[in-house]
Design a protein around this motif. Structure first.
Motif, PDB file in Angstrom:
ATOM      1  N   ILE A 212       0.871  -1.177   0.000  1.00 20.54           N
ATOM      2  CA  ILE A 212       0.000   0.000   0.000  1.00 20.54           C
ATOM      3  C   ILE A 212       0.907   1.225   0.000  1.00 20.54           C
ATOM      4  CG2 ILE A 212      -1.772   1.317   1.232  1.00 20.54           C
ATOM      5  CD1 ILE A 212      -2.674  -1.293   2.537  1.00 20.54           C
ATOM      6  N   THR A 213       0.724   2.118  -0.962  1.00 15.83           N
ATOM      7  CA  THR A 213       1.537   3.329  -1.007  1.00 15.83           C
ATOM      8  C   THR A 213       0.730   4.512  -0.483  1.00 15.83           C
ATOM      9  OG1 THR A 213       0.967   4.022  -3.279  1.00 15.83           O
ATOM     10  CG2 THR A 213       2.757   2.424  -3.014  1.00 15.83           C
ATOM     11  N   CYS A 214       1.330   5.244   0.427  1.00 19.45           N
ATOM     12  CA  CYS A 214       0.737   6.452   1.015  1.00 19.45           C
ATOM     13  C   CYS A 214       1.810   7.532   0.965  1.00 19.45           C
ATOM     14  CB  CYS A 214       0.301   6.210   2.454  1.00 19.45           C
ATOM     15  SG  CYS A 214      -0.837   4.825   2.685  1.00 19.45           S
ATOM     16  N   ALA A 215       2.165   7.937  -0.259  1.00 17.37           N
ATOM     17  CA  ALA A 215       3.403   8.676  -0.470  1.00 17.37           C
ATOM     18  C   ALA A 215       3.216  10.182  -0.625  1.00 17.37           C
ATOM     19  CB  ALA A 215       4.138   8.118  -1.689  1.00 17.37           C
ATOM     20  N   GLY A 216       2.007  10.709  -0.467  1.00 16.61           N
ATOM     21  CA  GLY A 216       1.816  12.149  -0.435  1.00 16.61           C
ATOM     22  C   GLY A 216       2.335  12.871  -1.654  1.00 16.61           C
ATOM     23  N   LEU A 217       3.393  13.654  -1.477  1.00 13.85           N
ATOM     24  CA  LEU A 217       3.975  14.443  -2.554  1.00 13.85           C
ATOM     25  C   LEU A 217       4.505  13.589  -3.701  1.00 13.85           C
ATOM     26  CD1 LEU A 217       5.842  17.029  -0.322  1.00 13.85           C
ATOM     27  CD2 LEU A 217       4.160  17.634  -2.076  1.00 13.85           C
ATOM     28  N   TYR A 218       4.715  12.312  -3.453  1.00  8.58           N
ATOM     29  CA  TYR A 218       5.262  11.420  -4.473  1.00  8.58           C
ATOM     30  C   TYR A 218       4.277  10.309  -4.839  1.00  8.58           C
ATOM     31  CZ  TYR A 218       9.468  13.933  -3.232  1.00  8.58           C
ATOM     32  OH  TYR A 218      10.378  14.940  -2.999  1.00  8.58           O
ATOM     33  N   VAL A 376      -8.561   9.670  -3.345  1.00  2.00           N
ATOM     34  CA  VAL A 376      -8.481   8.719  -4.453  1.00  2.00           C
ATOM     35  C   VAL A 376      -7.645   7.534  -4.004  1.00  2.00           C
ATOM     36  CG1 VAL A 376      -7.690   8.303  -6.809  1.00  2.00           C
ATOM     37  CG2 VAL A 376      -8.693  10.519  -6.208  1.00  2.00           C
ATOM     38  N   ILE A 377      -8.224   6.338  -4.069  1.00  2.00           N
ATOM     39  CA  ILE A 377      -7.534   5.086  -3.767  1.00  2.00           C
ATOM     40  C   ILE A 377      -7.648   4.212  -5.012  1.00  2.00           C
ATOM     41  CG2 ILE A 377      -7.421   3.072  -2.251  1.00  2.00           C
ATOM     42  CD1 ILE A 377      -8.951   4.756  -0.139  1.00  2.00           C
ATOM     43  N   ARG A 378      -6.510   3.842  -5.596  1.00  2.00           N
ATOM     44  CA  ARG A 378      -6.513   3.122  -6.870  1.00  2.00           C
ATOM     45  C   ARG A 378      -5.875   1.735  -6.702  1.00  2.00           C
ATOM     46  NH1 ARG A 378      -7.437   5.272 -11.686  1.00  2.00           N
ATOM     47  NH2 ARG A 378      -7.086   7.373 -10.887  1.00  2.00           N
ATOM     48  N   ARG A 379      -6.539   0.746  -7.274  1.00  4.28           N
ATOM     49  CA  ARG A 379      -6.055  -0.629  -7.191  1.00  4.28           C
ATOM     50  C   ARG A 379      -5.106  -0.963  -8.331  1.00  4.28           C
ATOM     51  NH1 ARG A 379     -11.182  -4.557  -5.696  1.00  4.28           N
ATOM     52  NH2 ARG A 379     -11.942  -3.434  -3.858  1.00  4.28           N
ATOM     53  N   GLY A 380      -4.138  -1.821  -8.015  1.00  6.81           N
ATOM     54  CA  GLY A 380      -3.262  -2.404  -9.024  1.00  6.81           C
ATOM     55  C   GLY A 380      -3.042  -3.864  -8.684  1.00  6.81           C
ATOM     56  N   ARG A 382      -1.590  -6.538  -6.766  1.00  8.88           N
ATOM     57  CA  ARG A 382      -0.963  -6.695  -5.451  1.00  8.88           C
ATOM     58  C   ARG A 382      -0.551  -5.357  -4.823  1.00  8.88           C
ATOM     59  NH1 ARG A 382      -0.468 -11.467  -3.568  1.00  8.88           N
ATOM     60  NH2 ARG A 382      -0.818 -13.208  -4.975  1.00  8.88           N
ATOM     61  N   VAL A 383      -1.153  -4.272  -5.279  1.00 10.67           N
ATOM     62  CA  VAL A 383      -0.795  -2.963  -4.743  1.00 10.67           C
ATOM     63  C   VAL A 383      -2.038  -2.081  -4.684  1.00 10.67           C
ATOM     64  CG1 VAL A 383      -0.182  -2.018  -7.007  1.00 10.67           C
ATOM     65  CG2 VAL A 383       0.828  -1.035  -4.954  1.00 10.67           C
ATOM     66  N   LEU A 384      -2.060  -1.225  -3.684  1.00 10.83           N
ATOM     67  CA  LEU A 384      -3.108  -0.226  -3.524  1.00 10.83           C
ATOM     68  C   LEU A 384      -2.406   1.121  -3.389  1.00 10.83           C
ATOM     69  CD1 LEU A 384      -6.210  -0.752  -3.286  1.00 10.83           C
ATOM     70  CD2 LEU A 384      -5.958  -0.346  -0.845  1.00 10.83           C
ATOM     71  N   HIS A 385      -2.785   2.081  -4.234  1.00 11.50           N
ATOM     72  CA  HIS A 385      -2.160   3.395  -4.205  1.00 11.50           C
ATOM     73  C   HIS A 385      -3.136   4.432  -3.647  1.00 11.50           C
ATOM     74  CE1 HIS A 385       1.303   2.115  -6.537  1.00 11.50           C
ATOM     75  NE2 HIS A 385       0.511   1.622  -7.465  1.00 11.50           N
ATOM     76  N   VAL A 386      -2.736   5.114  -2.571  1.00 11.80           N
ATOM     77  CA  VAL A 386      -3.483   6.272  -2.104  1.00 11.80           C
ATOM     78  C   VAL A 386      -2.936   7.452  -2.900  1.00 11.80           C
ATOM     79  CG1 VAL A 386      -4.125   7.695  -0.134  1.00 11.80           C
ATOM     80  CG2 VAL A 386      -3.734   5.238   0.169  1.00 11.80           C
ATOM     81  N   GLN A 409      -8.471  -5.348   2.050  1.00  6.77           N
ATOM     82  CA  GLN A 409      -8.970  -6.670   2.416  1.00  6.77           C
ATOM     83  C   GLN A 409      -9.874  -7.251   1.335  1.00  6.77           C
ATOM     84  OE1 GLN A 409     -10.596  -6.037   6.427  1.00  6.77           O
ATOM     85  NE2 GLN A 409      -8.806  -7.094   7.241  1.00  6.77           N
ATOM     86  N   ALA A 410     -10.523  -6.370   0.597  1.00  4.58           N
ATOM     87  CA  ALA A 410     -11.339  -6.858  -0.515  1.00  4.58           C
ATOM     88  C   ALA A 410     -10.489  -7.349  -1.680  1.00  4.58           C
ATOM     89  CB  ALA A 410     -12.286  -5.739  -0.994  1.00  4.58           C
ATOM     90  N   GLN A 411      -9.254  -6.858  -1.756  1.00  3.33           N
ATOM     91  CA  GLN A 411      -8.366  -7.192  -2.872  1.00  3.33           C
ATOM     92  C   GLN A 411      -7.318  -8.241  -2.531  1.00  3.33           C
ATOM     93  OE1 GLN A 411      -6.333  -3.835  -4.505  1.00  3.33           O
ATOM     94  NE2 GLN A 411      -5.274  -5.003  -6.084  1.00  3.33           N
ATOM     95  N   PHE A 412      -6.752  -8.133  -1.321  1.00  2.00           N
ATOM     96  CA  PHE A 412      -5.638  -9.005  -0.951  1.00  2.00           C
ATOM     97  C   PHE A 412      -6.116 -10.091  -0.010  1.00  2.00           C
ATOM     98  CE2 PHE A 412      -3.424  -4.660  -0.918  1.00  2.00           C
ATOM     99  CZ  PHE A 412      -3.248  -4.683  -2.293  1.00  2.00           C
TER     100      PHE A 412
END
Length: 414
Positions: A212-218, A376-380, A382-386, A409-412
């Motif tokens: 899960i990425t929660c990278a803000g500015l990046y 915005v939360i986007r699925r990929g 094996r990854v979830l991007h905030v 939990q719905a994805q992984f």
């Protein structure tokens, strides 16, 4: 090669709260939080005005509205549990002109629909009781708006997750995310000044069942590593604050805010009491020359080119160029900025405003030039991007974390 069940990228409030939420639901999960900076809450989480928002501004039914109203209560409970001081100092949203009165009424009704507790529409007499130095024809009074030091909240979150078995690695930058059939490879680089040979530094590669990425500015860069950015781009906007001279702090008892103008994307001048007793004035909003461009002349050529080469930025600029020029003028000409502040607190003079801190807002921008307002939360794979977690993300972080974990939990199958 090390293996984890879950890797969370980013040790700001949202990343740390997501780690906490996952561990509450799945004790014993092998979880790692990775942060490129040598400290937690290094950027937006540690460079905000510390306001505990109540949810007045946001479109009814939006993720922002739902998360803020519930998140306000959750954050107060967390602070009480961890002994973090906060103050419900209250906020007034002030209408100065006849033209602003319908917008004030609509804002009040929006807050009511969102379930914000304790809102009052007040006249000038009641306004003077609450904020004696403030000007205004009418105002919304939000008594439950508060202030807190969010760096202390982040520290408490980090302490809690590590106490429950999570690993937290600082000075480690994620440079690659490679999904495979049953895992995802996380490629990392030790960030100077930490050398790879030092204790606690990051390995070059590890694997995880999910990320899960929660990278803000990046956040857009991390999403592009897996091809899941949806065309969104982070455009950084710098906001500078002034600080009132100590002998003038008594002119502001809580928070004094303007009525938002729906024609413009940013709020405008406001005055905010801080947990340490300071009063901040601002911020303004001007294009930053780097994603971490806290200084006026702090430039990163590649990052500036990323902004200037993005078509969505020029579509935004065409739409708001007049406002942008006005913000730039007030950024460079203090007396122009002071005139705006004096509309709300007439007793203030230019010498009462001292240079203060600055922050950088990670504004997600769509290709058509529209500002992405909601979370915005986007699925990929094996990854979830905030990809977008704007204000009130700090206030709402515990509830945003619940939303993220629900999605994960719905994805992984963790």
């Amino acid at each position: 090669m090390q293996h984890y069940d879950l890797v969370i990228v980013g040790a700001g409030l949202v990343g740390l709260a997501t780690a906490r939420e996952y561990l509450r639901r799945r004790p014993g999960l092998r979880l790692l939080v990775v942060e490129k900076e040598p400290r937690i809450a290094a950027h937006q989480s540690g460079h905000n005005s510390g306001v505990l928002h109540t949810g007045i501004y946001y479109t009814p039914g939006s993720l922002k509205a739902r998360a803020c109203v519930t998140g306000h209560r959750a954050m107060l409970a967390f602070c009480r549990e961890h002994g973090i001081p906060f103050q419900l100092c209250g906020k007034v949203i002030v209408a100065l002109t006849e033209e602003e009165l319908p917008r004030l009424q609509a804002l009040y009704e929006r807050g009511q629909r969102n379930g914000v507790q304790g809102l009052e529409l007040i006249g000038p007499e009641r306004l003077r009781e609450i904020e004696p130095a403030a000007a205004g024809r009418r105002a919304i009074y939000s008594p439950n708006t508060g202030i807190v030091d969010f760096t202390r909240v982040a520290a408490a979150l980090a302490e809690e997750i590590t106490a429950h078995g999570a690993d937290l690695r600082l000075s480690c930058q994620v440079v690659g995310l490679l999904p495979r059939a049953a895992e995802i490879v996380v490629q990392m680089r030790s960030h100077p000044p930490t050398a790879a040979s030092q204790s606690g530094s990051c390995e070059e590669e590890l694997t995880a069942r999910a990320v899960i990425t929660c990278a803000g500015l990046y956040s857009d860069r991390l999403a592009r590593l897996t091809g899941d950015d949806g065309g969104l781009r982070i455009v950084p906007f710098r906001g500078d604050y002034y600080v009132l001279r100590p002998e003038k702090r008594q002119l502001v008892r809580g928070l004094i805010y303007p009525v938002p103008d729906p024609r413009f994307p940013f709020l405008g001048v406001h005055l905010t009491l801080r947990p340490n007793g300071e009063v901040w004035v601002g911020p303004n909003a001007v294009l930053a020359l780097a994603r971490e461009g806290y200084g006026r002349w702090q430039l990163h050529p590649r990052e500036l080119w990323e902004t200037l080469s993005y078509g969505g930025f020029w579509r935004l600029a065409r739409r708001y160029w007049r406002m942008g020029l006005a913000e730039l003028y007030r950024d460079y000409v203090k007396r122009a900025y002071v005139r705006q502040v004096q509309r709300y607190v007439p007793a203030l003079e230019a010498e009462d405003l001292l240079p203060g801190p600055s922050g950088v807002r990670a504004q997600a921008l769509a290709p058509d030039g529209s500002l992405v307002d909601d979370f915005v939360i986007r699925r990929g794979q094996r990854v979830l991007h905030v990809q977008n977690a704007p204000s009130p993300a700090a206030t709402s972080s515990l509830v945003i974390a619940q939303m993220i974990v629900d999605e994960a939990q719905a994805q992984f199958a963790l």
